[in-house]
Design an enzyme around this catalytic site. Structure first.
Site, short mmCIF file in Angstrom:
data_model
loop_
_atom_site.label_atom_id
_atom_site.label_comp_id
_atom_site.label_asym_id
_atom_site.label_seq_id
_atom_site.Cartn_x
_atom_site.Cartn_y
_atom_site.Cartn_z
N GLY B 197 0.98 -1.09 -0.13
CA GLY B 197 0.08 -0.18 0.01
C GLY B 197 0.84 1.34 0.18
O GLY B 197 1.36 2.04 1.06
N ASP B 319 11.25 8.55 -3.70
CA ASP B 319 10.72 7.39 -3.63
C ASP B 319 11.56 6.26 -3.51
O ASP B 319 11.55 5.62 -4.46
CB ASP B 319 9.50 7.42 -4.98
CG ASP B 319 7.87 6.48 -4.68
OD1 ASP B 319 8.92 5.50 -4.00
OD2 ASP B 319 7.67 6.90 -5.76
N ASP B 321 11.60 3.16 -2.04
CA ASP B 321 11.67 2.30 -0.85
C ASP B 321 13.00 2.10 -0.39
O ASP B 321 14.20 1.31 -0.87
CB ASP B 321 10.87 1.02 -1.47
CG ASP B 321 9.26 1.84 -1.45
OD1 ASP B 321 8.74 3.28 -1.72
OD2 ASP B 321 8.56 1.12 -2.55
N ALA B 557 6.24 -3.93 -12.90
CA ALA B 557 5.96 -2.62 -12.90
C ALA B 557 5.90 -1.94 -13.96
O ALA B 557 6.15 -0.99 -14.02
CB ALA B 557 6.56 -2.46 -11.57
#
Lengths: 298, 587
Positions: B197, B319, B321, B557
């Site tokens: 999420g 971004d 991660d 992706a």
């Protein structure tokens, strides 16, 4: 197709679900819509006052507009309930031209689509059109950001400085969220309270836990029916917000323009004869005509 | 509509009867089986070929001398109209393969024949919008259960013989943006999971449930300020208290999703989970380190308490991660055994940590170009290049002009993304599937979200080199050097496997299963599986023969992003099949 869809509800017949994929709704041309006697609208799920379920039945401003379009075209209105994705590009893909990755269903017409030439013709980072698979047309509303203040708390202060000292609520990941957290070198940051929806913020405002809430005008008005005089809706303080208001229209797949013209005919009539305003009024929401009509009126 | 239906539980009666018989002889998968998984070559009962995640097999029946003869013996199709990315690592137990597929499907397949024994197709709720594509990375085995996560953020345990659900638990509310794509981890009889999420409003967490029943044992949120729970009782606030490294109330919705699951090392008895980027996306709105976003967390499996953390990208603005797997390994230095762990981050740095305490030992960039940081400090923190931080939305004025654009390398898809690396106990190298790409990124004022004006980020991903994006690198974690590199035209998106046969296996989006010489990187073998590979290979043995299995099916992706990267992958076709190989017996 209706029969096959019904089987989706029956666990014992789930084998059949596999075959319904080929029968899922496609965006269709005008003749097919008329012949089938229904038109399917994509509307956002759980999004009052525009589109939501009331006692299990579709309701809201956009739902009423869709019903009116359908009835003027002599067909039944059906609904594709759209879960908002990260941005409008994604929603147009999911609702209008491709369908979501899970069920691949698209609608004939999507409602509540911002009508903005700059957006419609925007290019991506490679210089290619971002949204060339859809046509955005038929503006029917002008939406805007507003602040509702509890003036018993903010008193006569009409600028944002007061929120260095008093709490203000926003819906998370909205433009007012980014604006209030970032503006004035971040001096309001500690007092910006984040909520999953603007309505959750409004209930804290009603409970006296917040001094103000920033959100869309229609939602603020819907969330505060018969509000007391101390709750004041205005745009004071939002002067330097990147975009204060924007027009709202429809989107259809680029290959079905004839259908778009038919829908447009109904919408133009509704805006001009005052029926559109009546729908907004019935939800206790002020109606503002899209900019296109400002010019036409002159 | 939340009806979950087992759409298909097709059983081949004879096969099931045979399995039932065999399972009478077995008590199912035990904790000991899982702890020994890296050494027992006849089965694969955990994601990562052992909970340390080394993806190393001591098998050498197939080796650098004979791999050229490797041949497919069967191929199994997932069927249906649902394809897209197949990122699964299969499991093997008692003659049966358990393999997950896109759209929350799982299959049991006879490993001798490739015949389907049963299929379970989780019925997804209407209107579900999975945040992170429709992939699944694999299942877990425990007792007589096979457990996997579904796109609507549920954990489902099925009877391994019949494919019928035994228990089902909700890990997160899919309507709030939660999903589940990672393989669960089994430790001490508990099934331990993170949650997907990436969007606003969610907070990452690691949870342990009783693997037999699904009952919650503990829950540990990954953002400072949130309360953890152990057996229903409060168990300490993550990070001690709220607001230490976050402004205002932003910790409440801080992100840090644990979407890639974790690893476990029994030597130090710690779980290692990575966390995603902080929310909101734009770093200028949330000054501070924003703990524990973009970090690796070591968690006590008995209590769910965080023992140490290592933050790869403090105050992330790109971004990046921090979810990539932390792989435990030991090495000798000065006569001492160092209990280390390594990870190759989205941000382009390869880190070697002391896994007992999280202290930084050494690091190096594993991508050739990097713009966001100039290097690492002595404690492993990045030396930022502030000119390469994406712009402040407050600087994006009412004029509708886009803000400052920066070219950040790596791109947010990472120097390495989810695809797991392998560690060879023979060469001592890590084999890291990486990508050489950057992104132009700017604030995009002409944007809308759910009928409202919005300020989004615009970005375009650009390859760094003309002739390749993908790059498989052999990295020596002790000397901190790259030993060899294999360049691949398309981005690499699948996992790696190392074997004692001096081999490294991996698939590429062009569709090839490839075997490399583990010491030199020379390509010794390749076979085209008919669709792109974005999954992790496995190997096992039976009756003196060694088998290699990989799932084929292009997606994930990469195809979601257009432009120059898509141009290098647009000819690739989707698919969904499992390929199993061995070396044919000489007649």
């Amino acid at each position: 197709m209706g029969i096959l869809r019904a089987t989706l509800l029956l666990p014992t017949l789930c084998l059949l679900a596999v075959f319904t994929v080929v029968n899922t709704a496609q965006a269709r041309k005008y003749d097919d819509v008329i012949q089938s006697k229904y038109i399917e609208f994509a509307v956002y799920r759980d999004f009052p006052p525009y589109s939501f379920l009331k006692d299990g039945k579709p309701a809201g401003i956009d739902v009423d507009i869709g019903k009116r379009i359908a009835s003027d075209m002599g067909v039944e209105a059906r609904w594709l309930w759209l879960t908002a994705d990260e941005n409008l590009d994604d929603d147009l893909r999911n609702a209008v031209w491709k369908g979501s990755v899970v069920d691949r269903k698209v609608a004939d017409v999507m409602l509540r689509v911002p009508y903005d030439r700059e957006y419609a013709y925007a290019q991506d980072g490679y210089g290619l059109p971002r949204n060339d698979m859809v046509v955005m047309s038929s503006p029917y509303h002008k939406e805007s950001w507003k602040l509702v203040r509890d003036i018993n708390k903010t008193r006569k202060v009409r600028n944002l400085a007061i929120f260095q000292y008093q709490p203000i609520g926003v819906e998370i990941d909205s433009l007012p969220d980014f604006f209030l957290v970032g503006t004035l070198q971040g001096r309001l940051r500690e007092n910006v309270h984040h909520y999953p929806t603007v309505f959750a913020a409004i209930s804290d405002l009603k409970a006296g836990k917040l001094s103000a809430v920033a959100g869309m005008r229609s939602q603020l008005e819907w969330g505060l029916p018969n509000r007391s005089e101390n709750l004041d809706i205005d745009d004071d303080g939002l002067e330097s917000l990147g975009r204060k208001s924007w027009d709202i229209g429809i989107a259809i797949k680029d290959s079905y323009r004839q259908l778009g013209y038919a829908v447009d005919g109904v919408i133009v009539t509704m805006v001009k004869n005052g029926d559109m305003e009546k729908i907004f009024s019935s939800y206790g929401v002020s109606y503002e005509q899209p900019s296109m009509y400002d010019v036409a009126a002159e | 509509m939340k009806i979950m239906c087992m759409a298909r539980s097709v059983t081949v009666a004879a096969a099931v009867a045979a399995m039932s018989f065999s399972s009478l002889l077995n008590a199912g998968v035990t904790d000991q089986d899982i702890l020994n998984d890296a050494k027992t070559t006849g089965d694969i009962v955990s994601y990562g070929l052992g909970t340390q995640g080394q993806r190393y097999s001591p098998l050498k029946i197939v080796n650098d001398k004979n791999v050229q003869s490797l041949s497919p013996i069967w191929s199994f199709s997932f069927g249906g109209e649902k394809q897209r990315g197949q990122e699964s690592q299969p499991l093997i137990k008692d003659g049966v393969m358990y393999v997950t597929a896109s759209y929350s499907r799982i299959y049991a397949v006879d490993i001798a024949s490739g015949e389907e024994l049963w299929e379970y197709d989780a019925r997804l709720p209407d209107g579900i919008m999975p945040c992170c594509d429709v992939v699944n990375r694999g299942a877990a085995l425990y007792g007589n259960l096979v457990i996997f996560g579904t796109l609507d953020a549920k954990l489902v345990a099925l009877d391994i013989e019949t494919g019928k659900p035994v228990w089902r638990k909700t890990v997160g509310d899919y309507q709030a943006g939660y999903s589940m794509t990672a393989a669960p981890l089994i430790v001490k009889g508990m099934v331990i999971t993170g949650v997907s999420g990436g969007e606003f409003g969610i907070v990452g967490k690691v949870e342990a449930r009783d693997a037999k029943t699904g009952e919650m044992v503990w829950s540990r949120p990954t953002v400072e300020g949130h309360m953890g729970y152990l057996r229903g009782k409060e168990n300490g606030i993550t990070g001690g208290k709220a607001g230490k490294t976050w402004p205002g109330d932003m910790w409440k919705t801080g992100g840090a999703a644990t979407w890639l699951g974790g690893t476990y090392d029994p030597e130090v008895d710690l779980l290692f989970f990575g966390t995603g980027n902080p929310a909101p996306w734009n770093s200028h709105l949330r000054p501070g380190d924003n703990l524990y976003s973009s970090s690796r967390l070591a968690i006590d499996p008995d209590t769910g308490k965080i023992v140490w953390h290592f933050q790869t990208t403090p105050h992330d603005g790109w971004d990046f991660d921090g979810v990539n797997e932390l792989v435990s390994f030991n090495y000798k230095q000065g006569g001492k055994t160092i209990q280390a762990a390594a990870t190759a981050d989205r941000n382009g740095f390869f880190y070697v940590l002391d896994r007992t305490n999280g202290k930084f030992i050494r690091g190096l960039p594993f991508v050739k170009k990097m713009t966001w940081a100039k290097g690492l400090n002595k404690d492993g923190s990045p030396i930022f290049d502030e000119a390469m931080r994406p712009g402040n939305p407050a600087d994006t004025g009412a004029d509708g002009k886009k803000g400052k654009s920066v070219f950040a390398v790596p791109s947010f898809l990472g120097g390495k993304n989810w695809m797991p690396m392998a560690y060879s106990q023979d060469t001592g190298y890590f084999y890291v599937p990486s990508n050489e790409w950057g992104m132009d990124i700017w604030n995009e004022p002409v944007n809308y979200k759910k009928g409202a004006a919005y300020l989004g980020a615009g970005f375009t991903i650009r390859p760094v080199f003309e002739d390749h994006i993908g790059s498989l690198k052999a990295i020596d974690p002790v000397s901190g050097t790259v030993k060899w590199e294999f360049q691949n035209p398309a981005p690499l998106w699948g996992g790696v496997l190392a074997t004692a046969g001096n081999l490294v296996f991996m698939g590429n989006p062009e569709g090839y299963l490839m075997a490399f010489d583990a010491k030199t990187g020379k390509v010794l073998y390749k076979f085209n599986t008919g669709s792109g590979i974005v999954s992790s290979p496995i190997t096992w043995d039976k009756d003196g023969e060694q088998y290699v299995t990989i799932v084929s099916g292009w997606g994930g992706a990469i195809p979601l992003w257009g432009g120059e990267v898509a141009a290098r992958t647009k000819e690739l076709n989707q698919g969904g099949s499992v390929w199993t190989f061995k070396i044919p017996k000489a007649n």
